[in-house]
Design a protein around this motif. Structure first.
Motif, PDB file in Angstrom:
ATOM      1  N   ARG A   9     -18.448  32.138 120.048  1.00 52.02           N
ATOM      2  CA  ARG A   9     -17.838  33.229 119.289  1.00 52.02           C
ATOM      3  C   ARG A   9     -18.869  34.177 118.699  1.00 52.02           C
ATOM      4  NH1 ARG A   9     -13.232  30.114 115.765  1.00 52.02           N
ATOM      5  NH2 ARG A   9     -11.903  29.596 117.530  1.00 52.02           N
ATOM      6  N   ASN A  10     -20.116  33.703 118.573  1.00 49.70           N
ATOM      7  CA  ASN A  10     -21.158  34.551 117.980  1.00 49.70           C
ATOM      8  C   ASN A  10     -21.850  35.424 119.035  1.00 49.70           C
ATOM      9  OD1 ASN A  10     -22.773  32.730 119.309  1.00 49.70           O
ATOM     10  ND2 ASN A  10     -23.941  32.107 117.511  1.00 49.70           N
ATOM     11  N   ASN A  11     -21.181  35.643 120.173  1.00 48.14           N
ATOM     12  CA  ASN A  11     -21.628  36.541 121.239  1.00 48.14           C
ATOM     13  C   ASN A  11     -22.785  35.980 122.059  1.00 48.14           C
ATOM     14  OD1 ASN A  11     -19.882  38.053 119.646  1.00 48.14           O
ATOM     15  ND2 ASN A  11     -21.407  39.538 119.047  1.00 48.14           N
ATOM     16  N   LYS A  33     -17.186  38.322 121.518  1.00 47.12           N
ATOM     17  CA  LYS A  33     -17.032  36.904 121.856  1.00 47.12           C
ATOM     18  C   LYS A  33     -17.130  36.651 123.355  1.00 47.12           C
ATOM     19  CE  LYS A  33     -13.928  36.186 118.015  1.00 47.12           C
ATOM     20  NZ  LYS A  33     -12.536  35.986 117.627  1.00 47.12           N
TER      21      LYS A  33
END
Length: 111
Positions: A9-11, A33
């Motif tokens: 989710r933190n890319n 994401k």
């Protein structure tokens, strides 16, 4: 030991050792994401897709994508790869009803 690839989710994308789940490497290259991350059969190259509408092709031994595809349909929700023959084809789906097919070896070749 086996290596797994996982989106976050933190890319970022992480390479994890298995079964110890130790982080081996972290890749940054998306602006939203990461939805999909999957190794190709060579176990060195992998692709990632994200809600930023980008598909990145990575060499697991480098920290930058070796290829980048921007999906004109917007957010990418899912992807899968077909690599039984050449060219290797990546199928990408997003919020629209369009499925885009990309030639992994030549990202400009889109169907």
């Amino acid at each position: 030991k086996k290596i797994l690839v996982s989106g976050a989710r933190n890319n970022t994308i992480m390479l994890l050792g298995f079964p110890d789940v130790e982080t081996k490497r972290v890749y940054a290259g998306h602006k939203d994401k990461v939805m999909t991350a999957e190794f190709l059969k060579d176990k060195r190259t992998f692709f990632s897709t994200a809600l930023d509408g980008e598909v990145n092709i990575w060499d697991s031994e480098k920290s930058e994508p070796i290829s980048n595809i921007q999906d004109p349909e917007g957010k990418i929700l899912t992807a899968d790869v077909y690599e039984d023959n050449r060219p290797i084809v990546l199928a990408v789906g997003g919020e629209s009803t369009v499925i885009n097919l990309w030639n992994v070896d030549d990202p400009a070749d889109k169907t």
